[in-house]
Design a protein around this motif. Sequence first.
Motif, short mmCIF file in Angstrom:
data_model
loop_
_atom_site.label_atom_id
_atom_site.label_comp_id
_atom_site.label_asym_id
_atom_site.label_seq_id
_atom_site.Cartn_x
_atom_site.Cartn_y
_atom_site.Cartn_z
N PHE A 210 -112.39 -4.52 8.13
CA PHE A 210 -111.87 -3.51 9.06
C PHE A 210 -112.98 -2.85 9.86
CE2 PHE A 210 -110.93 0.98 9.91
CZ PHE A 210 -109.88 0.83 10.79
N SER B 194 -113.14 -6.21 2.81
CA SER B 194 -112.41 -5.82 4.02
C SER B 194 -113.32 -5.98 5.22
CB SER B 194 -111.93 -4.37 3.93
OG SER B 194 -111.39 -3.94 5.17
N TYR C 76 -108.38 -7.53 11.40
CA TYR C 76 -109.20 -7.49 10.21
C TYR C 76 -108.50 -8.21 9.06
CZ TYR C 76 -106.17 -3.47 8.97
OH TYR C 76 -105.10 -2.65 8.69
N ARG D 265 -102.03 2.92 9.84
CA ARG D 265 -103.47 3.11 9.85
C ARG D 265 -104.08 2.36 8.67
NH1 ARG D 265 -100.92 7.98 10.72
NH2 ARG D 265 -101.45 9.14 12.62
N TYR D 266 -105.36 2.02 8.81
CA TYR D 266 -106.02 1.29 7.75
C TYR D 266 -106.04 2.07 6.44
CZ TYR D 266 -109.60 -1.01 4.97
OH TYR D 266 -110.27 -1.63 3.95
N GLU E 14 -104.69 0.89 2.68
CA GLU E 14 -105.50 0.96 1.46
C GLU E 14 -104.77 1.71 0.36
OE1 GLU E 14 -108.30 -0.06 0.27
OE2 GLU E 14 -109.68 -0.63 1.86
N THR F 233 -105.60 -4.32 14.31
CA THR F 233 -106.17 -2.97 14.19
C THR F 233 -105.28 -2.05 15.01
OG1 THR F 233 -108.38 -3.93 13.97
CG2 THR F 233 -108.24 -1.57 14.47
#
Length: 251
Positions: free
Chosen positions: A237, A235, A244, A217-218, A222, A148
């Motif tokens: 996250f 997910s 994650y 960044r997540y 995506e 993360t």
Amino acid sequence: MTGYEALAEVYEWLISDAKLAPADFAASFDDVLALLPSDADVLDCSCGTGQLAVGLAARGMRVVAADASEAMVRRTAELATELGAPVRSVRADWRDLPDHFDDETFDMVFCVGNSLHHAEGASGRVAALESMSRVLRRGGRLVLTSRTWELVRSRGSRLDIGDRLVRRNGRDAVVIYRWEIAPRWEDEHHIEIAVAQVDAAGSVLVRSELLSCWPYRYDELEAELHRVGLRTETSTFSLEDENYRVVARKV
């Protein structure tokens, strides 16, 4: 992606107790493996020292293990031979996967062990994901684990020293991480990892390596998965968790 040539010899100290045994590592993905036939074609494209690949092969799957590090590929091949697992080992960077495998070869691709951040920047990351997507069959799944990075960057540059000796193969060591957090997300970051082995006489042998990484960044991940034809199914996250897992399906 390069690196892990020095750390390959002591990489077992970087693997958690729960995932050190190949069968246990594979079992940690039981939920997604249940979606596959027992003879599925599977690629582990960040194979490290081979625990996951060998664990998958022991279940009867046809497994290819790939890594950019020659030393990691060698260690994977050694583990497969030691345990009698029919794993094919290939030295390949993510970008090079289509040079080694036909499109739509695999039912599932694993990119685990917090490895994707070694792809160089957003363009390198998209190229890596595009290669993984190309070798996946329609309906196949990419299984990816990540740090993360929102959490990592919030802590800034620092030194993390293990608070206990970790035993592997009758030997003890302390693991040290030195984080160099760059000012901007898109800048090159560094992680220096050192494994300090302590022998019975108290002598210390240190192996270390400075690794480059480009965090993300997540929401960026995506979007990049979507860009290469993958849609997130599940997910884990959370901004509160260290790591994650994402499972994305090829449409």
